[in-house]
Design a protein around this motif. Structure first.
Motif, PDB file in Angstrom:
ATOM      1  N   LEU A 111      16.259   0.176   1.537  1.00 33.35           N
ATOM      2  CA  LEU A 111      17.220  -0.630   2.615  1.00 33.35           C
ATOM      3  C   LEU A 111      18.151  -1.432   1.921  1.00 33.35           C
ATOM      4  N   PRO A 112      19.372  -1.804   2.281  1.00 33.65           N
ATOM      5  CA  PRO A 112      20.194  -2.801   1.672  1.00 33.65           C
ATOM      6  C   PRO A 112      19.724  -4.221   1.959  1.00 33.65           C
TER       7      PRO A 112
ATOM      8  N   LEU B  96      15.435 -10.704   0.949  1.00 34.13           N
ATOM      9  CA  LEU B  96      15.137 -11.753   1.739  1.00 34.13           C
ATOM     10  C   LEU B  96      14.222 -11.573   3.016  1.00 34.13           C
ATOM     11  N   SER B  97      14.125 -10.361   3.232  1.00 34.53           N
ATOM     12  CA  SER B  97      13.276 -10.108   4.502  1.00 34.53           C
ATOM     13  C   SER B  97      11.682  -9.880   4.322  1.00 34.53           C
ATOM     14  N   TYR B  98      11.473 -10.325   3.109  1.00 34.72           N
ATOM     15  CA  TYR B  98       9.732 -10.221   2.789  1.00 34.72           C
ATOM     16  C   TYR B  98       8.965 -11.304   3.440  1.00 34.72           C
ATOM     17  N   TYR B  99       8.150 -10.992   4.139  1.00 32.61           N
ATOM     18  CA  TYR B  99       7.239 -11.855   4.830  1.00 32.61           C
ATOM     19  C   TYR B  99       5.786 -11.439   4.801  1.00 32.61           C
ATOM     20  N   ARG B 100       4.956 -12.383   4.809  1.00 29.04           N
ATOM     21  CA  ARG B 100       3.551 -11.645   5.130  1.00 29.04           C
ATOM     22  C   ARG B 100       3.224 -11.450   6.580  1.00 29.04           C
TER      23      ARG B 100
ATOM     24  N   GLY C 218      10.704  -7.920   7.550  1.00 22.25           N
ATOM     25  CA  GLY C 218      11.548  -7.269   7.688  1.00 22.25           C
ATOM     26  C   GLY C 218      10.846  -5.798   7.113  1.00 22.25           C
ATOM     27  N   ILE C 219      11.965  -5.054   7.141  1.00 19.51           N
ATOM     28  CA  ILE C 219      11.561  -3.530   6.554  1.00 19.51           C
ATOM     29  C   ILE C 219      12.528  -3.441   5.230  1.00 19.51           C
TER      30      ILE C 219
END
Length: 187
Positions: free
Chosen positions: A126-127, A132-136, A145-146
């Protein structure tokens, strides 16, 4: 499914033996983090780990025997993830009872085979070019995020199964904290 040319890497689990771990402990090792990633041999092969569920269990049992606290890092939502592969991970965590565990949302890093050839893994990235949407998952920083669409789950199933996975892990091995590695830094 996955191309056979994807060999495996070597890591902590298959390179540190009893003697080495004992020396590390006697020289001040206070805990160890193991990138177990999954309790499913199928997922480990997809992630190109070069280790097996059995090797992970053997190493984690060795850590318990030598009284080295263990943090297990797990991944959720990789290519071909299913409820079955998640249940294999849950059963492994139940069996090994790590001192701490954390779960990260799968993210195909640029330069990795999955990141560079997503079509070979039947995923759509995905765009989010800077990831930036990486989290534990399950940490105070949020659920993340996905970054991919996988062929084995719809987006709704992906989100629902992510919550279910964390809840099931908590049931079989209450998450404890050896030391908080995610800190709020105030400048």
């Amino acid at each position: 499914m996955v191309n056979e040319e994807l060999g495996g890497e070597h890591g902590l689990v298959d390179t540190i033996d009893r003697e080495t771990l004992a020396i590390m402990k006697s020289n001040g090792l206070t805990s160890i983090t193991v990138g177990v990633e999954s309790g499913s041999n199928e997922m480990l092969q997809i992630y190109n780990k070069g280790t097996t569920r059995e090797q992970n269990i053997e190493f984690l049992n060795l850590c318990h025997e030598l009284k080295v606290p263990v943090r297990c890092s797990l991944i959720y939502g990789g290519p071909y993830e299913t409820l079955g592969t998640l249940m294999e991970t849950i059963s492994m965590v139940k069996k090994i009872q790590p001192d701490e565990w954390n779960v990260s949302t799968f993210i195909p890093m640029p330069g990795s085979k999955i990141g560079d050839y997503p079509e070979k893994f039947d995923i759509e990235i995905l765009p989010d070019p800077e990831y930036l949407s990486y989290y534990r998952i399950g940490m105070r920083s949020g659920v993340g995020g996905i970054t991919v669409k996988i062929s084995t789950m719809t987006t709704d199933e992906y989100l629902k199964n992510r919550v279910w996975f964390i809840e099931e892990l908590q049931k079989v091995c209450k998450r404890k904290v050896i030391q908080d590695t995610i800190q709020d830094i105030n400048l």
